[in-house]
Design an enzyme around this catalytic site. Structure first.
Site, short mmCIF file in Angstrom:
data_model
loop_
_atom_site.label_atom_id
_atom_site.label_comp_id
_atom_site.label_asym_id
_atom_site.label_seq_id
_atom_site.Cartn_x
_atom_site.Cartn_y
_atom_site.Cartn_z
CB SER A 74 -4.60 -2.34 -27.79
OG SER A 74 -5.84 -1.70 -27.11
CD GLN A 182 -6.90 3.63 -16.64
OE1 GLN A 182 -6.49 4.67 -15.94
NE2 GLN A 182 -7.46 3.56 -17.90
N GLY A 203 1.13 5.22 -23.36
CA GLY A 203 1.53 6.71 -23.07
C GLY A 203 0.55 7.69 -22.84
CB THR A 240 10.67 2.93 -38.96
OG1 THR A 240 11.26 2.09 -40.09
CG2 THR A 240 11.62 4.04 -38.77
CB CYS A 327 -13.60 0.57 -24.60
SG CYS A 327 -12.09 1.20 -23.80
C1 LIG Z 1 -6.60 2.40 -22.15
C2 LIG Z 1 -6.30 1.00 -21.65
C3 LIG Z 1 -5.63 0.07 -22.69
C4 LIG Z 1 -5.60 0.19 -24.08
O1 LIG Z 1 -4.39 1.27 -24.40
P1 LIG Z 1 -4.57 1.95 -25.74
O2 LIG Z 1 -3.26 2.65 -25.49
O3 LIG Z 1 -5.52 2.82 -25.90
O4 LIG Z 1 -4.62 0.62 -26.89
C5 LIG Z 1 -5.55 -1.29 -22.03
N1 LIG Z 1 -5.69 -1.41 -20.71
C6 LIG Z 1 -6.21 -0.62 -19.88
C7 LIG Z 1 -6.47 -0.92 -18.53
C8 LIG Z 1 -6.47 0.77 -20.27
O5 LIG Z 1 -7.25 1.61 -19.55
#
Ligand SMILES: *Cc1c(COP(=O)(O)O)cnc(C)c1O
Length: 395
Positions: A74, A182, A203, A240, A327
């Protein structure tokens, strides 16, 4: 008997793999120095961060200096979209092109920018859940600052025509960002060859821990800093470094892209058997293109069933799936992705998503199909609306 647990929600998050955990462990209590410190403990931590940067760059065809570690996917999305908007606004370009099926990390960032005076075009998708490059081409204007189209959708798994859209942007001189959260670790990516200017990854979607991500920024892109403070990440993202998590991300991405084609083919083959089994259940439909989708993704609507209820009951039986997208779980709104694909509200609410990993066996597949069939039947039997519909259908 021990309860059988089947985790089929890898698009929501994944388990940290043992090898990743092992790689991370020394950086908590042994090599815990600050990478900015000049003595050995600091230099060792610095080396670990830079090794992870090399692995991350190598996995997506970038140079190490083009990789910036962040706290999550995000954050990477927010950084790319807001900073590109800020940069281009200086040249009077205040128009953004994105799609209707983006993750909220992009959609809500665009919504925020709309309030700040930017104009946003949300490209539609076909019933297959795929953006048309021609629509992107038509939407680009002289004042377009950025095009941001996800690599693969988190709900229906559809893989977007990123190469074509990147080429259009290149030709028109517009920055191109892709949310590849993804896709990374599941699809072979080469940002230079594909003409991608910015790419977000996270990650925890490929067996690294939660709370660490990265943004690739093509060198020469003058993207403003996102967090101001110390000089970390080439002075563009202060704070950091989260050394253990960054080390984990490096180990995980290296493992994820190794042998990617044969491993994804194996996942797709188990996925197909589950998908075909579930589609034999009457009044079901597959959401999203059958072929142009992530190897582990199944998204199916069960007519007459509330996807949330089905996911809850499966959860009680030890099969972890999600309804719509994780979500939005818990809120009653149907998925914006499924609505954008033209599904009616009822079909959208009847959707369940399974995202399987390499641990799912063909024996698990049979168990998943059987349990879902049984549970769906039970839910339908107790629904008077469904009974009514079936009676009318049969007369
Ligand atoms: C999970 C996801 C995010 C968000 O990643 P986070 O590390 O959970 O903030 C953004 N875009 C897509 C397509 C995701 O599947």
């Amino acid at each position: 008997m021990e309860k059988r647990i089947i985790y089929a929600d890898n698009a929501a998050t994944t388990a940290v793999s043992e090898e990743v955990l092992k790689a991370m462990m020394p950086y908590f209590c042994e090599t815990y120095g600050n990478p900015s410190s000049i003595y050995k403990a600091g230099r060792d931590a610095r080396r670990a961060v830079e090794e992870a940067r090399e692995k991350t760059a190598g996995a997506i065809g970038a140079e190490p200096r083009e990789i910036y570690f962040t706290s999550c996917g995000s954050e990477s999305d927010n950084w790319a979209v807001k900073s590109a908007a800020e940069l281009m606004a200086e040249q009077g370009r205040r128009h953004i092109v994105t799609s209707a099926i983006e993750h909220h990390a992009v959609l809500r960032t665009c919504g925020y920018l709309e309030k700040k005076g930017f104009e946003v075009t949300y490209l539609p998708v076909g019933a297959d859940g795929i953006v048309r490059p021609a629509d992107a081409e038509k939407a680009i204007r002289r004042d377009t600052a950025l095009v941001s189209i996800m690599y693969a959708n988190n709900e229906v798994g559809t893989v977007q025509p990123v190469d074509e859209i990147a080429a259009i942007c290149r030709e028109k001189g517009v920055l191109f960002h892709t949310d590849a959260v993804q896709a990374v670790g599941h699809i072979e990516i080469d940002v230079h060859r594909q003409g991608i200017d910015m790419l977000s990854l996270s990650g925890h979607k490929f067996h690294a821990p939660k709370g660490v991500g990265a943004l690739y920024i093509r060198s020469g892109t003058r993207l403003p800093s996102f967090l101001h403070g110390g000089g970390q990440e080439l002075g563009r993202r202060a704070g950091t470094e989260n050394v253990p998590a960054i080390v984990g991300l490096g180990a995980a991405i290296e493992a994820a892209v190794c042998d990617i084609h044969s491993r994804e083919a194996a996942v797709a083959s188990v996925r197909d058997s589950i998908m075909d089994g579930l589609l034999k259940i009457p009044y079901t439909r597959l959401n999203g293109d059958r072929n142009r989708r992530l190897a582990g993704n199944i998204n199916i609507s069960f007519e007459g069933i509330d996807g949330e209820a089905l996911a809850l009951m499966l959860g009680m039986k030890g099969i972890y799936v999600s309804s719509g997208s994780a979500c939005t779980s818990g809120d009653a709104d149907p998925s914006h992705v499924l609505l954008a694909m033209g599904l009616g509200e009822a079909s959208a609410k009847g959707a369940v998503r399974l995202t399987i990993g390499e641990d799912i066996t063909s024996d698990d597949a049979g168990y998943i199909i059987g349990t879902i069939e049984e549970t769906a039947e039970k839910l339908r039997r107790s629904s008077s609306a469904w009974q009514h519909m079936i009676r009318n259908d049969n007369t």
